[in-house]
Design a protein around this motif. Sequence first.
Motif, PDB file in Angstrom:
ATOM      1  N   PHE A  45       6.324  17.341   9.842  1.00 31.78           N
ATOM      2  CA  PHE A  45       7.397  16.360  10.009  1.00 31.78           C
ATOM      3  C   PHE A  45       6.996  15.027   9.384  1.00 31.78           C
ATOM      4  O   PHE A  45       7.790  14.401   8.672  1.00 31.78           O
ATOM      5  N   ARG A  46       5.766  14.602   9.642  1.00 29.14           N
ATOM      6  CA  ARG A  46       5.303  13.328   9.084  1.00 29.14           C
ATOM      7  C   ARG A  46       5.249  13.376   7.562  1.00 29.14           C
ATOM      8  O   ARG A  46       5.633  12.421   6.882  1.00 29.14           O
ATOM      9  N   ARG A  47       4.768  14.493   7.032  1.00 30.24           N
ATOM     10  CA  ARG A  47       4.663  14.600   5.573  1.00 30.24           C
ATOM     11  C   ARG A  47       6.043  14.506   4.927  1.00 30.24           C
ATOM     12  O   ARG A  47       6.242  13.772   3.959  1.00 30.24           O
ATOM     13  N   VAL A  48       7.011  15.246   5.480  1.00 32.77           N
ATOM     14  CA  VAL A  48       8.335  15.239   4.866  1.00 32.77           C
ATOM     15  C   VAL A  48       9.014  13.882   5.048  1.00 32.77           C
ATOM     16  O   VAL A  48       9.695  13.381   4.147  1.00 32.77           O
ATOM     17  N   ALA A  49       8.835  13.250   6.223  1.00 30.99           N
ATOM     18  CA  ALA A  49       9.468  11.964   6.448  1.00 30.99           C
ATOM     19  C   ALA A  49       8.852  10.873   5.584  1.00 30.99           C
ATOM     20  O   ALA A  49       9.564  10.001   5.058  1.00 30.99           O
ATOM     21  N   CYS A  50       7.522  10.898   5.413  1.00 31.83           N
ATOM     22  CA  CYS A  50       6.880   9.930   4.518  1.00 31.83           C
ATOM     23  C   CYS A  50       7.334  10.156   3.083  1.00 31.83           C
ATOM     24  O   CYS A  50       7.569   9.200   2.320  1.00 31.83           O
ATOM     25  N   TYR A  51       7.453  11.413   2.697  1.00 32.20           N
ATOM     26  CA  TYR A  51       7.922  11.725   1.349  1.00 32.20           C
ATOM     27  C   TYR A  51       9.336  11.174   1.133  1.00 32.20           C
ATOM     28  O   TYR A  51       9.626  10.517   0.122  1.00 32.20           O
ATOM     29  N   ILE A  52      10.226  11.422   2.115  1.00 34.98           N
ATOM     30  CA  ILE A  52      11.605  10.947   1.974  1.00 34.98           C
ATOM     31  C   ILE A  52      11.647   9.421   1.956  1.00 34.98           C
ATOM     32  O   ILE A  52      12.396   8.811   1.177  1.00 34.98           O
ATOM     33  N   CYS A  85       6.258   2.186   7.503  1.00 32.42           N
ATOM     34  CA  CYS A  85       6.926   3.488   7.644  1.00 32.42           C
ATOM     35  C   CYS A  85       6.011   4.583   8.193  1.00 32.42           C
ATOM     36  O   CYS A  85       6.415   5.315   9.112  1.00 32.42           O
ATOM     37  N   PRO A  86       4.792   4.762   7.683  1.00 30.58           N
ATOM     38  CA  PRO A  86       3.973   5.871   8.198  1.00 30.58           C
ATOM     39  C   PRO A  86       3.729   5.786   9.700  1.00 30.58           C
ATOM     40  O   PRO A  86       3.784   6.801  10.403  1.00 30.58           O
ATOM     41  N   LYS A 300      -2.054  -0.080   7.395  1.00 28.84           N
ATOM     42  CA  LYS A 300      -0.760  -0.403   6.798  1.00 28.84           C
ATOM     43  C   LYS A 300      -0.595   0.412   5.516  1.00 28.84           C
ATOM     44  O   LYS A 300      -1.495   0.484   4.690  1.00 28.84           O
ATOM     45  N   GLY A 301       0.560   1.033   5.377  1.00 26.63           N
ATOM     46  CA  GLY A 301       0.803   1.840   4.191  1.00 26.63           C
ATOM     47  C   GLY A 301       0.019   3.135   4.170  1.00 26.63           C
ATOM     48  O   GLY A 301      -0.243   3.698   3.103  1.00 26.63           O
ATOM     49  N   TRP A 302      -0.317   3.651   5.335  1.00 31.75           N
ATOM     50  CA  TRP A 302      -1.134   4.851   5.489  1.00 31.75           C
ATOM     51  C   TRP A 302      -0.522   6.024   4.727  1.00 31.75           C
ATOM     52  O   TRP A 302       0.672   6.287   4.828  1.00 31.75           O
TER      53      TRP A 302
END
Length: 804
Positions: A45-52, A85-86, A300-302
């Motif tokens: 979920f985190r990977r896809v949300a960070c990507y989006i 965001c992350p 920040k910006g992880w």
Amino acid sequence: MPGEVIDRPNPEPSPSHVPKQVLPLSVKVQKDPLPEDANKSLKDFRRVACYIAAAMIFLKDNALLKRDLTFDDVKPRLLGHWGTCPGLILVYSHLNYLIRKHDLEMIYVIGPGHGSMGKFFPQYGRDKIGLHNLSTKFSVTGGPPSHINAETPGAIHEGGELGYALAVSFGAVMDKPDLIVTCVIGDGEAETGPTAAAWHGYKYIDPAESGAIIPIVHVNGFKISERTIYGCMDHKELTALFTGYGYQPRFVEDLEDIDTDLANSLEWALTEIQKIQKAARSGNPIMKPRWPVIIMRTPKGWSGPKKVDGEFIEGSFHAHQVPLAKAKSDPQHLKDLEAWLKSYGPENLFDEDGAPVKSILDIIPSKEGSRMGQVKDTYDPYIGITVPDWMELGVEKGTEASSMQLCGSLLDEAFQSNPHSLRIFSPDELVSNKLSAVFDHTGRNFQWDEFSNARGGRVIEILSEHCCQGFMQGYTLTGRVALFPSYESFLGIIHTMMVQYAKFGKMAQETHWRRPLGSLNYIETSTWTRQEHNGFSHQNPSFIGAVLNLKPNAARVYLSPDANCFLSTLAHCLRSKNYVNLMVGSKQPSPVFLSPKEAEAHCRAGASVFEFASTDKGLYPDVVLVGVGAELTFEVVKAAEMLKEIAPELRVRVVNVTDLMVLETEGVHPHALTNQDFDSLFTSDRPIRFNYHGYGTELKGLLFARPHTERITIEGYREEGSTTTPFDMMLVNNVSRYHVMEYALRGGAKVNEKVRVRLVPLLADLKHRIQKTRDYILENGKDKDDIYDLAMVKGSGGGVLYEG
């Protein structure tokens, strides 16, 4: 230098990350391992949300990276806030898991950041087209903006100005015992005064009747271009701070196993909340319970670029907005962007149709109403209240009454009829403002005080206008009705908060899925006209102008001339929706000009002729005198009375305006009089004098486009005052009865020969009266007994005030 990109979602700690410390004051909880499927779902979920999130900032095409990126795939203007965001996504993913696991009702409140679109925007569906549309339209004309706002499903907070998320969250859970609000407070937002005061919010939450907050302090060390205070505080300092506030702090910072760390911490927080609520709801409340707070440290910006052009990005302020600012023109930036996006493995996150894979969807709550973007409390919560019949509390005209005292009685009845959907948020001025009748059947709600703890009080008094505003916003945005009474001069403290709310409201009304809400209701009392005892610092009507500047469909300003009119206005405002209502009134006893029925008709019209004070009920006037505001209207009425004695040949029409918006240009405001109606009230050609409670420039702006404005003069608050007498405040601001009389004589002399021939001696007499009055005030330190205070109460002049 080529950008270095993280190739996995859990990077090593950056150099700015504060090392973990184990201190006696910290809460230490055993970490239970996550189920394997949940662990995978959270990471995916985190990977896809960070990507989006990254794609939304940068891409206008090729959202799924089916081919190599080109400059044409990048937006011409890069707008957004990547740095936070992350961390927000990390929390969001775990809240989904928590909701699904425990079947919770939860709202997610943050400061600036991004949110999900959910079911309300079908153009952003879970497919290739939806992802393309979301990436293409984000932060461009016609698309969703880069901050949390009314177009974000699940949002109850405008994410533009920092400082208010926590107070709004506390307001949202009041009188909603099953609701939990998880509020993320960035370490930048934590530096604001409003946030600092809002940490005391739990001291006003009765766990028997209200829900709870899970506050998460997101410490990533930097704001837009500087380190943060919290980011430079160690565990011991932060623990001492939050322990002093009344919390149990727990730190989340195990970057090697962040999911286990955060999941266990949220379970701990939920358990602590349930313990406190269970005790209160079983009749054995814990005195001064220690509520949970989570302090989460992540870079920040992880998971974004580590370095770009030789500058550290991840873990520094450079990650705050757009970390690859030249991706549209610089080949290396474009290459780094592609590597960054590919590091999330999009080929493993989306199926052939562009929908997220099953492991991602598995973590989302299955019930639509439980999903944080679809909780009904956030978009269709209004239940309304029962407003008592105010006429039963009205008083006879010809008497005197305090508007605030009568309003206190109306609110007392309203509290009895609406025990769980109406509150007052007041900055410790309720009794001073003569609203103490509200305490006849309720009390103050202050849980840290043994005398008001667990007693269900409807009044919250805290000496922070920011907290009162934030509480009111959260309470109103989740469907209830609230009131904010204040000294007039200090409402300006929350000017920008009110404007942010109004912007949220404007955009909410432009969405098709948000339903109406109760209005924001302000009572502005202890006005400059009767703040002569507190002095110049307490003399400031500027909040009127702040409301006037709002969009016409929201702005409402009422200046009631007497107690019956104020009762009518308050009853209307408590029933109204989607407005910002400002009611300006006097707490001191003053003449009641209109009966309850007359007051209702007058308020419905917004303005009308005071026939009792006019010559021949206002027919064929030489001059029109207008009062706007209680004390200012009294001076106009007294001027008209005295003019009958010294210049009986002068014909005067007295008009009162109670709804300020009727004066606005025809067609601009829903309440604005047409030009024909304006002329019927004020005449089409006679001189007009406005005696106005606020700043004269405000009224000039409203009247600017009316025909023949050259005949209008305005006097209002001139920024003149001190510790003096009530009538001297009228004199120094040129709004006294003598100044009104001077204008009336000068205006009348233009059309009335009988007045013109006597003008010079009449004006000399007025000048003499003003000087004698000032001399008396300077010598005796008070007004003459028959000129203001007693005149206000008794209506000096043989009862002429109450004719008709």
